[in-house]
Scaffold this motif. Sequence first.
Motif, PDB file in Angstrom:
ATOM      1  N   ASP A 159       0.816  -1.211   0.000  1.00  0.00           N
ATOM      2  CA  ASP A 159       0.000   0.000   0.000  1.00  0.00           C
ATOM      3  C   ASP A 159       0.849   1.261   0.000  1.00  0.00           C
ATOM      4  OD1 ASP A 159       0.935  -0.426   2.525  1.00  0.00           O
ATOM      5  OD2 ASP A 159      -1.029  -0.455   3.510  1.00  0.00           O
ATOM      6  N   ARG A 160       2.129   1.148   0.326  1.00  0.00           N
ATOM      7  CA  ARG A 160       3.009   2.318   0.264  1.00  0.00           C
ATOM      8  C   ARG A 160       3.645   2.495  -1.106  1.00  0.00           C
ATOM      9  NH1 ARG A 160       6.387   0.806   5.675  1.00  0.00           N
ATOM     10  NH2 ARG A 160       4.812   1.308   7.245  1.00  0.00           N
ATOM     11  N   CYS A 161       3.611   1.450  -1.948  1.00  0.00           N
ATOM     12  CA  CYS A 161       4.321   1.473  -3.229  1.00  0.00           C
ATOM     13  C   CYS A 161       3.706   2.502  -4.165  1.00  0.00           C
ATOM     14  CB  CYS A 161       4.264   0.088  -3.863  1.00  0.00           C
ATOM     15  SG  CYS A 161       5.068  -0.028  -5.464  1.00  0.00           S
ATOM     16  N   ILE A 162       4.544   3.280  -4.853  1.00  0.00           N
ATOM     17  CA  ILE A 162       4.067   4.278  -5.805  1.00  0.00           C
ATOM     18  C   ILE A 162       4.351   3.853  -7.248  1.00  0.00           C
ATOM     19  CG2 ILE A 162       4.231   6.181  -4.162  1.00  0.00           C
ATOM     20  CD1 ILE A 162       6.869   6.968  -5.571  1.00  0.00           C
ATOM     21  N   LEU A 163       4.732   2.580  -7.447  1.00  0.00           N
ATOM     22  CA  LEU A 163       4.925   2.002  -8.773  1.00  0.00           C
ATOM     23  C   LEU A 163       5.978   2.732  -9.593  1.00  0.00           C
ATOM     24  CD1 LEU A 163       1.195   1.285  -9.684  1.00  0.00           C
ATOM     25  CD2 LEU A 163       2.861  -0.263  -8.669  1.00  0.00           C
ATOM     26  N   CYS A 164       7.027   3.183  -8.945  1.00  0.00           N
ATOM     27  CA  CYS A 164       8.115   3.837  -9.683  1.00  0.00           C
ATOM     28  C   CYS A 164       8.955   2.822 -10.450  1.00  0.00           C
ATOM     29  CB  CYS A 164       9.002   4.630  -8.729  1.00  0.00           C
ATOM     30  SG  CYS A 164      10.016   3.604  -7.630  1.00  0.00           S
ATOM     31  N   GLN A 165       8.894   1.567 -10.037  1.00  0.00           N
ATOM     32  CA  GLN A 165       9.580   0.449 -10.688  1.00  0.00           C
ATOM     33  C   GLN A 165      11.101   0.509 -10.567  1.00  0.00           C
ATOM     34  OE1 GLN A 165       7.943  -0.914 -14.515  1.00  0.00           O
ATOM     35  NE2 GLN A 165       6.513   0.792 -14.355  1.00  0.00           N
ATOM     36  N   ARG A 166      11.611   1.263  -9.613  1.00  0.00           N
ATOM     37  CA  ARG A 166      13.057   1.240  -9.408  1.00  0.00           C
ATOM     38  C   ARG A 166      13.546  -0.163  -9.071  1.00  0.00           C
ATOM     39  NH1 ARG A 166      15.548   6.212  -5.829  1.00  0.00           N
ATOM     40  NH2 ARG A 166      15.345   7.865  -7.372  1.00  0.00           N
ATOM     41  N   CYS A 167      12.811  -0.860  -8.205  1.00  0.00           N
ATOM     42  CA  CYS A 167      13.224  -2.206  -7.792  1.00  0.00           C
ATOM     43  C   CYS A 167      13.217  -3.164  -8.967  1.00  0.00           C
ATOM     44  CB  CYS A 167      12.321  -2.704  -6.665  1.00  0.00           C
ATOM     45  SG  CYS A 167      10.558  -2.643  -7.054  1.00  0.00           S
ATOM     46  N   VAL A 168      12.185  -3.083  -9.787  1.00  0.00           N
ATOM     47  CA  VAL A 168      12.072  -3.957 -10.956  1.00  0.00           C
ATOM     48  C   VAL A 168      13.207  -3.693 -11.930  1.00  0.00           C
ATOM     49  CG1 VAL A 168      10.647  -4.544 -12.944  1.00  0.00           C
ATOM     50  CG2 VAL A 168       9.578  -4.145 -10.713  1.00  0.00           C
ATOM     51  N   ARG A 169      13.455  -2.439 -12.201  1.00  0.00           N
ATOM     52  CA  ARG A 169      14.504  -2.079 -13.159  1.00  0.00           C
ATOM     53  C   ARG A 169      15.882  -2.448 -12.637  1.00  0.00           C
ATOM     54  NH1 ARG A 169      12.892   3.593 -12.492  1.00  0.00           N
ATOM     55  NH2 ARG A 169      14.647   4.239 -13.786  1.00  0.00           N
ATOM     56  N   PRO A 175      22.018  -6.526 -11.755  1.00  0.00           N
ATOM     57  CA  PRO A 175      22.578  -7.875 -11.593  1.00  0.00           C
ATOM     58  C   PRO A 175      22.039  -8.892 -12.594  1.00  0.00           C
ATOM     59  CG  PRO A 175      20.868  -7.569  -9.970  1.00  0.00           C
ATOM     60  CD  PRO A 175      20.951  -6.268 -10.753  1.00  0.00           C
ATOM     61  N   GLY A 176      20.937  -8.560 -13.276  1.00  0.00           N
ATOM     62  CA  GLY A 176      20.336  -9.526 -14.192  1.00  0.00           C
ATOM     63  C   GLY A 176      19.470 -10.550 -13.504  1.00  0.00           C
ATOM     64  N   ASP A 177      18.976 -10.229 -12.319  1.00  0.00           N
ATOM     65  CA  ASP A 177      18.121 -11.144 -11.560  1.00  0.00           C
ATOM     66  C   ASP A 177      16.697 -10.603 -11.561  1.00  0.00           C
ATOM     67  OD1 ASP A 177      20.271 -12.833 -10.754  1.00  0.00           O
ATOM     68  OD2 ASP A 177      20.840 -11.341  -9.273  1.00  0.00           O
ATOM     69  N   VAL A 178      15.814 -11.227 -12.316  1.00  0.00           N
ATOM     70  CA  VAL A 178      14.434 -10.755 -12.397  1.00  0.00           C
ATOM     71  C   VAL A 178      13.634 -11.431 -11.289  1.00  0.00           C
ATOM     72  CG1 VAL A 178      12.477 -10.396 -13.929  1.00  0.00           C
ATOM     73  CG2 VAL A 178      14.777 -10.597 -14.884  1.00  0.00           C
ATOM     74  N   PHE A 179      13.814 -10.940 -10.075  1.00  0.00           N
ATOM     75  CA  PHE A 179      13.158 -11.581  -8.934  1.00  0.00           C
ATOM     76  C   PHE A 179      11.926 -10.826  -8.468  1.00  0.00           C
ATOM     77  CE2 PHE A 179      16.162  -8.566  -7.183  1.00  0.00           C
ATOM     78  CZ  PHE A 179      15.529  -8.028  -6.077  1.00  0.00           C
ATOM     79  N   ILE A 180      11.605  -9.725  -9.108  1.00  0.00           N
ATOM     80  CA  ILE A 180      10.436  -8.932  -8.725  1.00  0.00           C
ATOM     81  C   ILE A 180       9.971  -8.196  -9.983  1.00  0.00           C
ATOM     82  CG2 ILE A 180      11.795  -6.918  -8.042  1.00  0.00           C
ATOM     83  CD1 ILE A 180       9.862  -6.507  -5.731  1.00  0.00           C
ATOM     84  N   ASP A 181       8.666  -8.010 -10.123  1.00  0.00           N
ATOM     85  CA  ASP A 181       8.189  -7.385 -11.355  1.00  0.00           C
ATOM     86  C   ASP A 181       6.846  -6.718 -11.102  1.00  0.00           C
ATOM     87  OD1 ASP A 181       8.129  -6.611 -13.994  1.00  0.00           O
ATOM     88  OD2 ASP A 181       8.684  -8.581 -14.757  1.00  0.00           O
ATOM     89  N   LEU A 182       6.414  -5.964 -12.118  1.00  0.00           N
ATOM     90  CA  LEU A 182       5.117  -5.303 -12.065  1.00  0.00           C
ATOM     91  C   LEU A 182       4.047  -6.298 -12.483  1.00  0.00           C
ATOM     92  CD1 LEU A 182       4.047  -2.424 -11.480  1.00  0.00           C
ATOM     93  CD2 LEU A 182       4.086  -2.033 -13.934  1.00  0.00           C
ATOM     94  N   GLN A 201       0.542  -3.709  -9.206  1.00  0.00           N
ATOM     95  CA  GLN A 201       1.322  -3.764  -7.983  1.00  0.00           C
ATOM     96  C   GLN A 201       2.645  -4.458  -8.237  1.00  0.00           C
ATOM     97  OE1 GLN A 201       0.058  -7.055  -5.219  1.00  0.00           O
ATOM     98  NE2 GLN A 201      -1.813  -6.988  -6.447  1.00  0.00           N
ATOM     99  N   ILE A 202       3.567  -4.288  -7.315  1.00  0.00           N
ATOM    100  CA  ILE A 202       4.856  -4.958  -7.389  1.00  0.00           C
ATOM    101  C   ILE A 202       4.757  -6.288  -6.649  1.00  0.00           C
ATOM    102  CG2 ILE A 202       7.274  -4.842  -6.673  1.00  0.00           C
ATOM    103  CD1 ILE A 202       6.593  -2.986  -8.960  1.00  0.00           C
ATOM    104  N   GLY A 203       5.321  -7.341  -7.213  1.00  0.00           N
ATOM    105  CA  GLY A 203       5.271  -8.632  -6.552  1.00  0.00           C
ATOM    106  C   GLY A 203       5.990  -9.701  -7.335  1.00  0.00           C
ATOM    107  N   THR A 204       5.666 -10.960  -7.011  1.00  0.00           N
ATOM    108  CA  THR A 204       6.343 -12.098  -7.623  1.00  0.00           C
ATOM    109  C   THR A 204       5.357 -13.085  -8.246  1.00  0.00           C
ATOM    110  OG1 THR A 204       6.375 -13.169  -5.467  1.00  0.00           O
ATOM    111  CG2 THR A 204       8.339 -11.951  -6.092  1.00  0.00           C
ATOM    112  N   PHE A 205       4.177 -12.629  -8.602  1.00  0.00           N
ATOM    113  CA  PHE A 205       3.172 -13.438  -9.284  1.00  0.00           C
ATOM    114  C   PHE A 205       2.792 -14.675  -8.476  1.00  0.00           C
ATOM    115  CE2 PHE A 205       5.200 -10.942 -12.583  1.00  0.00           C
ATOM    116  CZ  PHE A 205       4.109 -10.459 -13.267  1.00  0.00           C
TER     117      PHE A 205
END
Length: 826
Positions: A159-169, A175-182, A201-205
Amino acid sequence: MSDQIELIIDDVPVTVDPGTLIIRAAEKSGVRIPRFCDHPLLKPVAACRQCLVEVGTPDREGNLRMMPKPQPACAIPVSPGMVVKTQDTSEVAKKAQEGVMEFLLINHPLDCPICDKGGECPLQNQAMTEGRPKARFADAKRTYPKPMRLTSQIMLDRDRCILCQRCVRFGKEIPGDVFIDLQGRGGGTAPTDDHVFVGEQIGTFDAEVLGFYVPDVDGPERTDISGPYGREGIISSVYSGPQKKSDKDLSGRTFASYFSGNVIQICPVGALTASSYRFRARPFDLVSTPSISEADASGSAIRVDIRRGEVVRRLAGNEPEVNEEWITDKDRFAFHWAERDRMATPLVRENGQLVPTSWSDALDRVARSLKNAEGPVGLLPGGRLTFEDAWAWSKFARLALGTNNIDARWREQSDEEAQFLAARVAGEGLSVTYADVETASHVVLITLEPEDECGSLFLRLRKSVGKQKITVVAPFASRGSEKLDAELIQVSPGQEPAVVDAMKDLGDGAIILVGERAARTPGLLSAVARLADREDARLQWVPRRSGERAAVEAGLLPNLLPFGRPVGDEAARAEVGWAPQLAEVGLSARDILTHAKTLVVGGLDLRDWPDPASAKEALKAADFVVSLQVRRSDAEEYADVILPVAPPVEKNGTFINWEGRLRPFGQAYAARSLTDRDVLTKLALEMGVDLGTETLTDVYSEANPLMEWNGERVADPSVQPQHDESSELRVVFHKPSVDLGILQDGADDLRSSARVPVALVSPATLERIGAAEDDDVTVKGPRGSVVVPIESADMPDDVLWLPECSFGNGVHADLAEYGDIVEVSL
């Protein structure tokens, strides 16, 4: 310069390079544009829209035409004649930014007092400067169950996430590790709606999160985490498709990354937090000190945050020439080791038991024993010393004990390696740097896995994927090598020298990086030196421990004085002035254990020695052993005197990283503990010798004039490889980034994020054994046996790989030495 671009920002002319983004050009002119998704080391994405500005460009006739709507400054490159109006000069831009901020805050909870980001939150700060004075939103906010445990060490409050996608990017690009995505789409269902629709939302499906059905899976057990209001959280990353055991971590989740903690630091809100720091402190509670990581030889800049005398977190420092703004999870989370089983007072052995005593008594006993020692005296300081401490060890050996029997290499080693380090590493300074590696046309990695052994080096290589050629000489392509898109030259144990001698046409500007594990193979370092000369390539040695390079430069080798001076060179000995009569090369660590009866050792981990059992017996058989160590260890079984010394957080010092770059750091908090240098200085005085190392100034005054040596150097090694045509199965290994190493003691969440340890063999070997993927097998070697899952990989038929220190007492103690013959059975 003529090829630069001129534009106007807020009525001020600015000149920048082509390709510069508007937001960077504004920074150069001193104008701050608010932003959330923008990060200088990530590709622009324009996700948050907080940086909207008015932009105009000249048309074909030269008339300025403003774009019809505000544009994201983080995604548009500058162009000649461009005019930019930010929130400071444009009501349109100001209103647009206020509108974006209002949208971001619609569903954002007003929980700043209990949020870990409170007090250092960009959203909190910019809501005050770019937000509306009053909120107009009066409906119910969207909520999620919180927190969600993404990994054993990362919590997500959606609920705090603003979907900036910094973590995803970050995960995809760095590192090339796609461990989190939109995941999800749109705004989702309102809290008052009867039908559930998952919003973006941000998560891991995960099925638990998105509400879809997974056959034969009942969902995770009840969690041990809860949100700030007492409601149960969610364990994420437990659902996946078909995976091997090595694809998971020890907590049962899909393996994330060795660099995952960086997403916590770059998150501009409190959405991502660390389990080890969550609800532990606020920024105004902390005393922060810049420092350098002791986890590996990268020399990564970090920040140590302390609350009430206790380290509560470590962050990445900003060091563009070294680690940029990234560190490994080991750098970030593995700081509890210095707090566990700390040695507070000296211990001496009385009637077979170690008992506390005073410093004066302990030093007196050690001084008398060393002065009256019969036979050779040996010093084994280990590979984690600062340069200042290493200098004191080196000088103590020569001046106080009159010996060259000193060796910091508590690991696989050889006389060939000592000669190679003297000829090619010591005193070479910055011969190869991070920037050189990033821009080289061709990088050759020999017995080196950067992702596991030097994380910041791996990230630099990742930056140039697709722009440079990377060649790896190894038994198989590791996941790190795959992420580097590296060419694999596959070898079996002992074949490396022949393979390296056959390499050619590396190209102009090639760089060869060789790891410390090359010492395991006779003739390999000789072949590497020949390759560098033959191809006119630059060569650099990359050790694993933080103090290895400092040890080489300070002369903690039996054949070396400081900065590459050979002990056999009379002029070198005279210039240094430490016992100039000591012309004979001393004993290596291996020979010290065999022949020396009096030992001075540092904080050693017996698991690192190629034969831990024989090392333990040698230490027990010694007449007198004094150990300088931070915390309780195996030394209690064999030491006659234990002298406690300070960990890095309690002292000033300088690490020297793999480049040869000096990495000074400050004392994070006040303590009364003594450094190795302090202890050895006091001990030498008890023996009637003044080392002249009482202060850091004393050390630098002596060391600085000696940093350049223009005399004769040790010749390159010329060792012939040992040929073994045996086709029996041989074991090879190296240490993953996260394992059971002593520097990770106490970091339980970090250890839970380590990969599940497995044995790797070729498909043909797996079929010959009669095992299937992920079957548990028994691997039997000369020293015992271990039971591990087995998997196939593209590797030679005569090789079995294991993680070196990820189960039991480690491969050295429980199974075999590198290259030994092993048997595998179901």
